[in-house]
Design a protein around this motif. Structure first.
Motif, short mmCIF file in Angstrom:
data_model
loop_
_atom_site.label_atom_id
_atom_site.label_comp_id
_atom_site.label_asym_id
_atom_site.label_seq_id
_atom_site.Cartn_x
_atom_site.Cartn_y
_atom_site.Cartn_z
N THR A 34 1.01 -1.20 -0.18
CA THR A 34 0.16 -0.11 0.31
C THR A 34 1.29 0.78 -0.20
O THR A 34 0.38 2.53 -0.61
N THR B 74 -0.01 4.21 -2.08
CA THR B 74 -0.35 5.37 -1.35
C THR B 74 0.40 7.21 -1.89
O THR B 74 -0.64 8.00 -2.00
N CYS C 83 -7.56 6.57 5.72
CA CYS C 83 -6.75 6.09 6.11
C CYS C 83 -6.84 5.74 7.78
O CYS C 83 -6.96 4.37 8.10
N ALA D 196 -2.36 -2.92 5.41
CA ALA D 196 -3.09 -1.94 4.62
C ALA D 196 -2.61 -0.45 4.80
O ALA D 196 -3.04 0.79 4.74
N GLY E 254 -0.92 2.63 4.66
CA GLY E 254 -1.08 3.98 3.73
C GLY E 254 -1.55 5.24 4.99
O GLY E 254 -0.67 6.18 4.43
#
Length: 395
Positions: free
Chosen positions: A61, A65, A81, A110, A114
């Motif tokens: 991620t 991101t 997030c 994730a 992020g």
């Protein structure tokens, strides 16, 4: 765009809250891992594979991101997030098997990866707007949040089930996000001083500009290596410090557990005072001094013949490593924006993953004290990078 000092102060407070929340939620989850292991009836190897879900989700991620931050802005991505992180931390308590645990930890990882890229990108813009090296204070908030989360989690572990505890983290996370997120959503990031506005097509970019940007990408990797060296030490201390004290120096379980606490507390103090240090020494000297101090501290911590000398060494190591990661991420972000933050964060997280298994293999080949000296070696590498990039790193 926030232009007044009041707007920037509010933005700083809101970002600090998100950094602290991130550390608080992650630490709260970590202290319940033994209970989740028992609940899912997972073997040690099954649990290890499930826990890789956090790492895999984070690494995958982080790069994505960076792109989302460039497209939608770091502020809304941070808020989204944070919501996902708060919701996903409650999921592990609902699982009853190791595969299910691994799946939900992929989601949790994730969200964790992020938000780390998103709020670091937002912090880089704020640092540029304020023209003060305040990045360490954000990471001090993360460390402090982690210490509070771990301490509180240990206190309630005997009274609350994992489901209730982790659900409490969810509620806390959503409340903090609702309060601090309003500031981020209402204010656009301050205009950074770095050159991010010139993004013409490659055909219209002069060769000199292209060469300079390629050089920036190389420097981002170098600063990412500093982050890796730092995170390697953090991961090694978290997983092997207590065992070294107990196994090699015959410390009691309580004293051995205090080893990482000394390290973490010293790192928090070092980051809390990092802005003052950076203003006095500059980035390059801070990295050089920090790497050197950490190398000396870890040599003492790993090779000392007594428990108390080792504890002092662990604390010195924490002080030395404290500001290396914040400086590395800030410099990478200043050069190439969110993508630089993503690269540095990914390399740093990779170092945290690389540290514990590397120490384990070296301990089998040699001994645990010898293996722990690799932390000192990488700290010295970070100091050497500081020497070779003094002009680029600047003040």
């Amino acid at each position: 765009m926030p232009g007044s000092s009041i707007d920037l102060t509010r933005l700083r407070i809101a970002l600090t809250a998100f950094f602290a929340l991130d550390g608080f939620i992650f630490a709260g989850w970590v202290v319940r891992i033994p209970d989740i292991k028992e609940q899912t009836h997972a073997s040690a190897s099954d649990l290890g594979l499930a826990l890789l879900g956090v790492s895999a989700g984070a690494v995958i991620t982080m790069t994505l991101t960076g792109r989302l931050c460039r497209r939608y802005g770091s502020h809304p991505v941070t808020v989204v997030c944070a919501v996902l992180l708060s919701l996903s931390v409650a999921l592990p308590a609902l699982t009853r098997s190791a595969p299910a645990l691994g799946a939900v930890l992929l989601v949790f990882g994730a969200a964790y990866g992020g938000i780390n890229v998103a709020f670091n990108s937002a912090a880089v813009d704020l640092v540029a707007a304020l023209r003060r090296p305040i990045m360490p204070t954000f990471h001090a908030a993360f460390s402090l949040g982690g210490m509070i989360g771990a301490g509180l989690g240990g206190l309630v572990a005997g009274a609350l089930s994992p489901t209730r505890h982790l659900l409490g983290l969810t509620v806390t996370g959503l409340l903090v996000t609702a309060l601090a997120g309003r500031t981020l959503l209402r204010q656009e990031p301050p205009a950074p001083t770095r050159n991010t506005s010139t993004r013409p097509s490659p055909r219209r970019v002069p060769q000199a500009d292209r060469t300079r940007r390629d050089g920036h990408r190389g420097l981002v990797l170098v600063f990412g290596l500093v982050a890796l060296c730092t995170a390697y030490g953090e991961g090694a201390m978290a997983d092997w410090g207590a065992l070294h004290l107990h196994q090699d120096l015959a410390a009691s379980s309580g004293v051995a557990a205090a080893g990482y606490s000394c390290f973490a507390l010293a790192m928090t103090i070092g980051r809390a005072t990092g802005t003052t240090l950076l203003e006095r020494l500059g980035r390059a000297r801070t990295v050089i001094a920090g790497g050197t101090v950490a190398a000396a501290g870890m040599l003492l911590g790993s090779l000392a013949p007594s428990v108390w000398a080792a504890l002092i060494g662990f604390a010195v190591t924490g002080l030395g490593l404290a500001n290396l990661f914040p400086v590395a991420v800030e410099r990478a972000g200043a050069l190439t924006g969110p993508s630089g933050v993503a690269v540095a964060s990914t390399l740093g997280y990779g170092g945290m993953l690389l540290g514990p298994p590397s120490i384990g293999f070296m301990a089998d080949w040699f001994s645990l004290p010898t293996a722990l000296t690799s932390v000192a070696a990488l700290a010295a590498v970070a100091a050497l990078i500081g020497v070779t990039t003094r002009r680029t790193m600047g003040r």
